[in-house]
Design a protein around this motif. Structure first.
Motif, PDB file in Angstrom:
ATOM      1  N   ARG A  93      -8.464   1.949   2.174  1.00 22.10           N
ATOM      2  CA  ARG A  93      -7.935   1.180   3.299  1.00 22.10           C
ATOM      3  C   ARG A  93      -6.688   0.405   2.881  1.00 22.10           C
ATOM      4  N   GLY A  94      -6.639   0.018   1.617  1.00 24.05           N
ATOM      5  CA  GLY A  94      -5.454  -0.681   1.146  1.00 24.05           C
ATOM      6  C   GLY A  94      -5.653  -2.164   0.984  1.00 24.05           C
ATOM      7  N   ASP A  95      -6.888  -2.630   0.927  1.00 19.85           N
ATOM      8  CA  ASP A  95      -7.166  -4.012   0.586  1.00 19.85           C
ATOM      9  C   ASP A  95      -8.441  -4.033  -0.245  1.00 19.85           C
ATOM     10  N   ASN A 382       5.774   7.440  -2.300  1.00 19.47           N
ATOM     11  CA  ASN A 382       6.798   6.412  -2.105  1.00 19.47           C
ATOM     12  C   ASN A 382       6.226   5.085  -1.631  1.00 19.47           C
ATOM     13  N   VAL A 383       4.926   5.053  -1.338  1.00 17.44           N
ATOM     14  CA  VAL A 383       4.283   3.835  -0.855  1.00 17.44           C
ATOM     15  C   VAL A 383       4.027   2.908  -2.039  1.00 17.44           C
ATOM     16  N   PRO A 384       4.474   1.648  -1.989  1.00 18.35           N
ATOM     17  CA  PRO A 384       4.311   0.762  -3.146  1.00 18.35           C
ATOM     18  C   PRO A 384       2.898   0.208  -3.254  1.00 18.35           C
ATOM     19  N   GLY A 385       2.516  -0.167  -4.456  1.00 15.57           N
ATOM     20  CA  GLY A 385       1.281  -0.902  -4.627  1.00 15.57           C
ATOM     21  C   GLY A 385       1.411  -2.258  -3.956  1.00 15.57           C
ATOM     22  N   PRO A 386       0.441  -2.690  -3.171  1.00 19.92           N
ATOM     23  CA  PRO A 386       0.572  -3.971  -2.477  1.00 19.92           C
ATOM     24  C   PRO A 386       0.541  -5.164  -3.419  1.00 19.92           C
ATOM     25  N   THR A 387      -0.156  -5.050  -4.549  1.00 25.09           N
ATOM     26  CA  THR A 387      -0.249  -6.125  -5.535  1.00 25.09           C
ATOM     27  C   THR A 387      -0.111  -5.515  -6.928  1.00 25.09           C
ATOM     28  N   THR A 388       0.088  -6.379  -7.912  1.00 24.29           N
ATOM     29  CA  THR A 388       0.277  -5.894  -9.280  1.00 24.29           C
ATOM     30  C   THR A 388      -0.897  -5.056  -9.758  1.00 24.29           C
ATOM     31  N   GLY A 547       5.400  -5.719  -2.660  1.00 19.97           N
ATOM     32  CA  GLY A 547       4.851  -4.446  -2.222  1.00 19.97           C
ATOM     33  C   GLY A 547       4.422  -4.452  -0.775  1.00 19.97           C
ATOM     34  N   ARG A 548       4.572  -5.586  -0.102  1.00 21.78           N
ATOM     35  CA  ARG A 548       4.245  -5.715   1.317  1.00 21.78           C
ATOM     36  C   ARG A 548       5.042  -6.882   1.871  1.00 21.78           C
TER      37      ARG A 548
END
Length: 632
Positions: A93-95, A382-388, A547-548
């Motif tokens: 989901r991305g979280d 190409n989608v960045p990681g939202p956090t480190t 990243g967001r």
């Protein structure tokens, strides 16, 4: 050879002996057409839509199709699919709330294989040729395709006419589709090819030409006699030029307050739709559709089938699918899964799927105002990681073997030079067929991948291949040539600010560093461009990269928890420049419960710029940077 001879002046050369020259494939089309009484143009048009006349050295496509005619033999080709490498469908989901994983999806080893996946055995029966011949000999493969077309024409009760307008039904049946919509879309594509005409050199150096027939009008009524089923497309959101069916992803609760496999929304009212994300499935069609109908797994909006470009829609555009591994991108994007495998370079994508995908993307881009460029039409890679902490786990599909240059030509947005050498930007644009960087790890770690054309170009820390590869500070690992290692790789269509030139080498700003790639004038891997770039404001030594693009804390209402505005371990140092994609407000979509009534969109006052930072995009705060023309 007489018919072929009339076409070869289009290629700027006169044919020599067709048996021993670069024209032997064209000769094979002529011979097969004559033997099976199929119009040569029809045979060429069908083959172009399948493979663009390429033979792929006898390697099967993602759905087990062989040769110029894409004759399918799934039982042979797909009996043992190698393991995927953490890409494709395994997207969260991305979280941190839920991160379900999907098991590998394969063609079933038992049971009935669909007719569209076993056309090669049918061709063997019709021609008397051995299956191995049909898989490896292009001339035999073409003969097999001609035999299938002739058999389909006879089954429809139609004569073996010399007029290509009389073959619409047989062409539709050649697709192997069992429904009218898919067969119709396929046949329409073939006749578009016939009307337009094409000429090219194939992957084996064969020169093939098809003369344009702009006034060709086929007898579409033939298809009514084929007895195909009718698809229910009433709930789909697709253009009329593709075949599309509704295979819904479930929105269900499954205990302890958890649910799946997407979120209800009200897009594009809130949040907006700014991106389309291109994925590959890492699995075969039948298994993938089973996965997306499981509420405990993830979702995406559309799946595209390789054999004929057929589309299944699973999630409405208004709702948020879980496909990109970055909640911000999920909330603002539409995800397209393409039947394929990242780490199988020889498992090629069909022209039918590329074209169907391009039509769908063109339709969606127009409907939602999405620019057709590489900062809005993203690969999952190409989608960045939202956090480190998420950077190392981000996915790398569709990978270096997706042909971005051809794809954007089909989108009507070819990557052309837009400036001279002082434009300040370059657009990456190698020749896909001849650009063959070495990759490893397709089968096992460190083992070389099959030599193959690629959309990607490798980056070094100096102007030469003796220099170390560029290192990604967010990963912290030593860069490799691994097929899933994006540390030192740029891809076709991406734009970067020029940082220097040295002979055949060009430097760009990349991940906060000066990165070099080989770009000789005689065989360029990039073209010059111009546009807007960002650079840190005067007085700032560097600015953070995100990243967001989340809103500031003050923007959140009391009943929505404020999300951290946390930077990634990257910066844009003073003096460096990065290409701009968009200027946008901070935005967050709150959706953590099954009840859609609680879902809320939050829009802040802080503004961001999307930039092409490394292989992935990133975001910088507008307050930290100034925007200038790249050539200034």
């Amino acid at each position: 050879m007489a018919a072929a001879a009339l076409l070869f002046p289009l290629l700027g050369a006169a044919p020599s002996d067709g048996r021993n020259s670069e024209y032997r494939l064209q000769s094979a089309f002529a011979s097969a057409a004559a033997e099976y009484h199929v119009p040569q143009s029809v045979l060429l048009g069908v083959s172009y839509l399948q493979s663009r006349w390429d033979a792929h050295a006898g390697a099967p496509s993602v759905t087990g199709g062989y040769g110029p005619m894409h004759l399918t033999d799934a039982r042979t080709a797909l009996a043992d699919v190698p393991p995927h490498h953490g890409d494709g469908l395994e997207d969260a989901r991305g979280d941190s709330a839920r991160a379900p994983l999907l098991p590998e999806a394969k063609l079933p080893r038992t049971g009935e294989i669909p007719a569209r996946l076993r056309t090669l055995p049918m061709a063997a029966e019709l021609t008397g040729l051995r299956p191995e011949q049909l898989r490896t000999d292009p001339a035999a493969n073409v003969a097999g395709g001609a035999a299938l077309l002739a058999a389909a024409q006879k089954e429809l009760g139609a004569p073996l006419s010399s007029d290509p307008a009389d073959w619409y039904g047989a062409v539709a049946r050649f697709s192997g589709a069992d429904d009218t919509a898919t067969a119709t879309a396929y046949a329409n594509d073939v006749y578009d090819v016939l009307r337009t005409g094409h000429k090219r050199a194939t992957d084996a150096g064969q020169l093939v030409a098809l003369a344009a027939q702009p006034r060709l009008s086929p007898d579409t009524g033939q298809l009514r006699r084929a007895g195909l089923r009718t698809l229910d497309a009433t709930q789909t959101e697709c253009p009329p030029t593709v075949s599309c069916e509704w295979v819904p992803a479930p929105y269900e609760e499954f205990g302890e307050g958890d649910y799946g496999n997407h979120d209800l929304g009200n897009r594009p009212a809130s949040p907006g739709i700014d991106y389309i994300v291109i994925h590959d499935t890492e699995g075969a069609w039948e298994g993938v559709l089973t996965m997306v109908q499981d509420p405990t797994y993830v979702s995406w909006q559309y799946t595209l089938r390789s054999t004929d470009g057929h589309i299944a829609q699973h999630v409405k555009a208004k709702d948020v699918a879980w496909h990109a591994g970055n909640w911000y991108v999920n909330a603002k994007s539409i995800g397209l899964e393409h039947e394929g495998f990242l780490a199988r370079p020889d498992a090629w994508y069909t022209e039918a799927m590329y074209r169907s995908s391009a039509r769908l993307v063109t339709y969606l881009a127009k409907k939602y105002g999405i620019p057709l460029d590489r900062q809005h039409i993203l690969g999952h890679d190409n989608v960045p990681g939202p956090t480190t902490s998420t950077i190392s786990g981000m996915h790398t599909d569709p990978g270096p073997y997706w042909d971005w240059r051809h794809y954007f030509e089909l989108l009507g947005r070819p990557f052309e030079p837009t400036a001279g050498p002082n434009g300040g930007l370059v657009t990456i644009r190698p020749d896909y067929a001849t650009n063959r960087p070495r990759y490893t790890g397709c089968v096992s770690a460190g083992r070389p991948c099959a030599d193959h054309g690629s959309s990607a170009v490798r980056l070094y820390s100096g102007p030469g291949e003796s220099y170390p590869l560029i290192k990604d500070p967010g990963l912290g690992s030593t860069p490799t040539t691994g097929v899933n290692d994006l540390s030192s790789r740029v891809s076709t269509g991406q734009q970067y600010a020029v940082a220097g030139r040295d002979g055949d080498w060009t430097a760009i700003w990349y991940l906060g560093q000066k990165a070099w790639f080989k770009n000789p004038k005689t065989k360029p891997t990039a073209v010059n461009a111009t546009g807007l770039v960002v650079t840190p404001k005067d007085g700032l030594k560097s600015v953070p990269v995100y990243g967001r693009a989340y809103p500031e804390a003050a923007a959140y209402p009391t009943d929505v928890p404020a999300q951290a505005v946390s930077s990634l371990p990257y910066t844009v140092p003073a003096g460096q420049r990065y290409a701009v994609g968009d200027k946008l407000p901070g935005e967050y979509y709150y959706a953590v419960t099954f009840d859609g009534a609680s879902h809320r969109g939050v829009v802040g006052k802080d503004l961001y710029y999307e930039i092409q930072f490394g292989h992935r995009v990133g975001f910088v705060r507008a307050a930290d940077v100034r925007v200038v023309e790249s050539g200034a």
